[in-house]
Design a protein around this motif. Structure first.
Motif, PDB file in Angstrom:
ATOM      1  N   LEU A 155       4.601 -22.384  -5.539  1.00 29.74           N
ATOM      2  CA  LEU A 155       5.474 -22.292  -4.370  1.00 29.74           C
ATOM      3  C   LEU A 155       6.938 -22.458  -4.755  1.00 29.74           C
ATOM      4  N   GLU A 156       7.223 -23.340  -5.687  1.00 29.07           N
ATOM      5  CA  GLU A 156       8.609 -23.587  -6.101  1.00 29.07           C
ATOM      6  C   GLU A 156       9.232 -22.325  -6.705  1.00 29.07           C
ATOM      7  N   THR A 157       8.481 -21.649  -7.571  1.00 32.75           N
ATOM      8  CA  THR A 157       9.015 -20.435  -8.200  1.00 32.75           C
ATOM      9  C   THR A 157       9.197 -19.320  -7.176  1.00 32.75           C
ATOM     10  N   LEU A 158       8.235 -19.167  -6.263  1.00 32.43           N
ATOM     11  CA  LEU A 158       8.371 -18.153  -5.218  1.00 32.43           C
ATOM     12  C   LEU A 158       9.628 -18.405  -4.399  1.00 32.43           C
ATOM     13  N   THR A 159       9.870 -19.651  -4.036  1.00 30.62           N
ATOM     14  CA  THR A 159      11.059 -19.995  -3.253  1.00 30.62           C
ATOM     15  C   THR A 159      12.328 -19.658  -4.019  1.00 30.62           C
ATOM     16  N   ARG A 160      12.353 -20.012  -5.296  1.00 27.26           N
ATOM     17  CA  ARG A 160      13.537 -19.753  -6.121  1.00 27.26           C
ATOM     18  C   ARG A 160      13.814 -18.258  -6.256  1.00 27.26           C
ATOM     19  N   GLU A 161      12.772 -17.462  -6.500  1.00 32.97           N
ATOM     20  CA  GLU A 161      12.969 -16.025  -6.709  1.00 32.97           C
ATOM     21  C   GLU A 161      13.409 -15.322  -5.429  1.00 32.97           C
ATOM     22  N   LEU A 162      12.884 -15.756  -4.298  1.00 32.79           N
ATOM     23  CA  LEU A 162      13.286 -15.147  -3.030  1.00 32.79           C
ATOM     24  C   LEU A 162      14.714 -15.509  -2.651  1.00 32.79           C
ATOM     25  N   THR A 163      15.068 -16.791  -2.778  1.00 35.23           N
ATOM     26  CA  THR A 163      16.406 -17.226  -2.373  1.00 35.23           C
ATOM     27  C   THR A 163      17.481 -16.686  -3.306  1.00 35.23           C
ATOM     28  N   ALA A 164      17.110 -16.287  -4.518  1.00 32.96           N
ATOM     29  CA  ALA A 164      18.074 -15.687  -5.435  1.00 32.96           C
ATOM     30  C   ALA A 164      18.436 -14.268  -5.029  1.00 32.96           C
ATOM     31  N   ARG A 165      17.605 -13.654  -4.183  1.00 31.50           N
ATOM     32  CA  ARG A 165      17.792 -12.233  -3.842  1.00 31.50           C
ATOM     33  C   ARG A 165      18.068 -11.978  -2.368  1.00 31.50           C
ATOM     34  N   PHE A 166      17.652 -12.906  -1.495  1.00 36.05           N
ATOM     35  CA  PHE A 166      17.739 -12.671  -0.050  1.00 36.05           C
ATOM     36  C   PHE A 166      18.299 -13.902   0.647  1.00 36.05           C
ATOM     37  N   HIS A 167      18.732 -13.697   1.879  1.00 32.86           N
ATOM     38  CA  HIS A 167      19.148 -14.831   2.703  1.00 32.86           C
ATOM     39  C   HIS A 167      18.193 -14.973   3.884  1.00 32.86           C
ATOM     40  N   ASP A 168      18.352 -16.046   4.631  1.00 40.95           N
ATOM     41  CA  ASP A 168      17.450 -16.367   5.745  1.00 40.95           C
ATOM     42  C   ASP A 168      15.993 -16.361   5.278  1.00 40.95           C
ATOM     43  N   SER A 225       8.417 -12.461 -13.593  1.00 41.61           N
ATOM     44  CA  SER A 225       8.315 -11.031 -13.886  1.00 41.61           C
ATOM     45  C   SER A 225       7.955 -10.231 -12.645  1.00 41.61           C
ATOM     46  N   THR A 226       6.961 -10.697 -11.893  1.00 45.14           N
ATOM     47  CA  THR A 226       6.510  -9.922 -10.739  1.00 45.14           C
ATOM     48  C   THR A 226       7.568  -9.870  -9.641  1.00 45.14           C
ATOM     49  N   ALA A 227       8.422 -10.908  -9.570  1.00 44.33           N
ATOM     50  CA  ALA A 227       9.477 -10.915  -8.558  1.00 44.33           C
ATOM     51  C   ALA A 227      10.506  -9.820  -8.793  1.00 44.33           C
ATOM     52  N   ARG A 228      10.488  -9.215  -9.973  1.00 42.28           N
ATOM     53  CA  ARG A 228      11.398  -8.096 -10.227  1.00 42.28           C
ATOM     54  C   ARG A 228      11.092  -6.918  -9.304  1.00 42.28           C
ATOM     55  N   ALA A 229       9.897  -6.893  -8.742  1.00 46.49           N
ATOM     56  CA  ALA A 229       9.586  -5.848  -7.766  1.00 46.49           C
ATOM     57  C   ALA A 229      10.612  -5.849  -6.637  1.00 46.49           C
ATOM     58  N   PHE A 230      11.095  -7.035  -6.252  1.00 49.12           N
ATOM     59  CA  PHE A 230      12.099  -7.099  -5.187  1.00 49.12           C
ATOM     60  C   PHE A 230      13.390  -6.402  -5.608  1.00 49.12           C
ATOM     61  N   ASP A 231      13.725  -6.495  -6.894  1.00 46.56           N
ATOM     62  CA  ASP A 231      14.948  -5.841  -7.373  1.00 46.56           C
ATOM     63  C   ASP A 231      14.846  -4.332  -7.251  1.00 46.56           C
ATOM     64  N   TYR A 232      13.659  -3.796  -7.472  1.00 44.76           N
ATOM     65  CA  TYR A 232      13.469  -2.350  -7.373  1.00 44.76           C
ATOM     66  C   TYR A 232      13.314  -1.892  -5.928  1.00 44.76           C
ATOM     67  N   LEU A 233      12.904  -2.804  -5.052  1.00 43.56           N
ATOM     68  CA  LEU A 233      12.753  -2.451  -3.643  1.00 43.56           C
ATOM     69  C   LEU A 233      14.064  -2.584  -2.863  1.00 43.56           C
ATOM     70  N   ARG A 234      14.938  -3.432  -3.318  1.00 42.13           N
ATOM     71  CA  ARG A 234      16.195  -3.666  -2.593  1.00 42.13           C
ATOM     72  C   ARG A 234      16.988  -2.381  -2.322  1.00 42.13           C
ATOM     73  N   PRO A 235      17.094  -1.432  -3.275  1.00 40.98           N
ATOM     74  CA  PRO A 235      17.842  -0.197  -2.968  1.00 40.98           C
ATOM     75  C   PRO A 235      17.208   0.657  -1.877  1.00 40.98           C
ATOM     76  N   LEU A 236      15.954   0.384  -1.535  1.00 41.33           N
ATOM     77  CA  LEU A 236      15.282   1.128  -0.475  1.00 41.33           C
ATOM     78  C   LEU A 236      15.485   0.482   0.896  1.00 41.33           C
ATOM     79  N   LEU A 279       7.306  -2.004 -10.362  1.00 41.74           N
ATOM     80  CA  LEU A 279       7.977  -2.756 -11.428  1.00 41.74           C
ATOM     81  C   LEU A 279       8.812  -1.820 -12.304  1.00 41.74           C
ATOM     82  N   ALA A 280       9.289  -0.748 -11.698  1.00 40.68           N
ATOM     83  CA  ALA A 280      10.193   0.189 -12.351  1.00 40.68           C
ATOM     84  C   ALA A 280      11.093   0.781 -11.261  1.00 40.68           C
ATOM     85  N   GLU A 281      12.119   1.499 -11.671  1.00 34.66           N
ATOM     86  CA  GLU A 281      13.021   2.103 -10.688  1.00 34.66           C
ATOM     87  C   GLU A 281      12.242   3.042  -9.777  1.00 34.66           C
TER      88      GLU A 281
END
Length: 219
Positions: free
Chosen positions: A190-203, A136-147, A108-110
């Motif tokens: 489930l609704e929030t998980l779907t929203r957070e994932l689709t905001a950052r990834f495709h497929d 908040s926890t979905a921000r982990a995906f934002d920090y993982l995306r550069p990897l 949950l940090a850079e």
């Protein structure tokens, strides 16, 4: 408000060497099958479907899935990331044959790691242990995306109280874990998980198995 480092560490401090010695039996053997109704073989199949030969695993547990999954390469590059040194050491010893890279990091940090980005990132049973609500926890995906390389897949699973069917035992155990700070998923759904994932990834794909949501998405 972002969770503090202390709050993040509290959620993973339970993973002592003693607990890790019995984790596979208690969680992967008993809880997954009889309480969460999300059988471990189903989670292993999820790994087999998405893991690459250039893989980063975040929130490594005991290394069970990396030990048993079918990598599509004879000599895969495998990296382990966790804040808990006990889990890192346990998993690294279990898959020593792959000479894994290890990184003690807060997701949950850079994040900075040595070497090239990855073709797959696994986050199995991680989100429900991170402090804060799912936004908040979905921000982990934002920090993982550069990897992740372009087109790389992120996959994993999380236990949900909302949007899934939970039995009496699952409700009681989940409430107990939240009270102890082991879980932090009281408002996850489930609704929030779907929203957070689709905001950052495709497929994006999400399959509900018992209390578990098995997901994947591509960068």
């Amino acid at each position: 408000m972002s969770p503090t480092r202390e709050e993040i560490e509290a959620g993973q401090a339970v993973y002592t060497q003693k607990l890790l010695a019995v984790y596979d039996l208690l969680v992967l053997g008993l809880s997954n099958r009889f309480i969460w109704r999300c059988p471990t073989p189903r989670l292993l199949a999820h790994y087999d479907r998405h893991v690459s030969g250039n893989h980063l695993d975040v929130g490594v547990g005991t290394g069970y899935f990396l030990d048993r999954c079918r990598f599509p390469a004879e000599r895969p590059r495998v990296a382990l990331m966790d804040m808990n040194p006990n889990a890192l050491d346990h998993a690294a010893r279990r898959i020593a044959r792959y000479a894994p890279e290890t990184y003690r990091r807060n997701v949950l940090a850079e994040i900075g790691v040595d070497g090239a980005p990855f073709d797959s990132v696994g986050v199995n049973y991680l989100l429900h242990c991170l402090p804060g609500d799912m936004t908040s926890t979905a921000r982990a995906f934002d920090y993982l995306r550069p990897l992740m390389k372009p087109g790389a897949v992120v996959f994993g699973s999380t236990l949900l109280p909302g949007g899934v069917a939970r039995g009496w035992a699952a409700r009681r155990l989940m409430a107990f874990y939240n009270a102890k700070g082991v879980f932090s998923n009281e408002t996850d759904d489930l609704e929030t998980l779907t929203r957070e994932l689709t905001a950052r990834f495709h497929d994006v794909s999400i399959e509900v198995v018992g209390c578990g949501a098995l997901f994947s998405g591509r960068l």
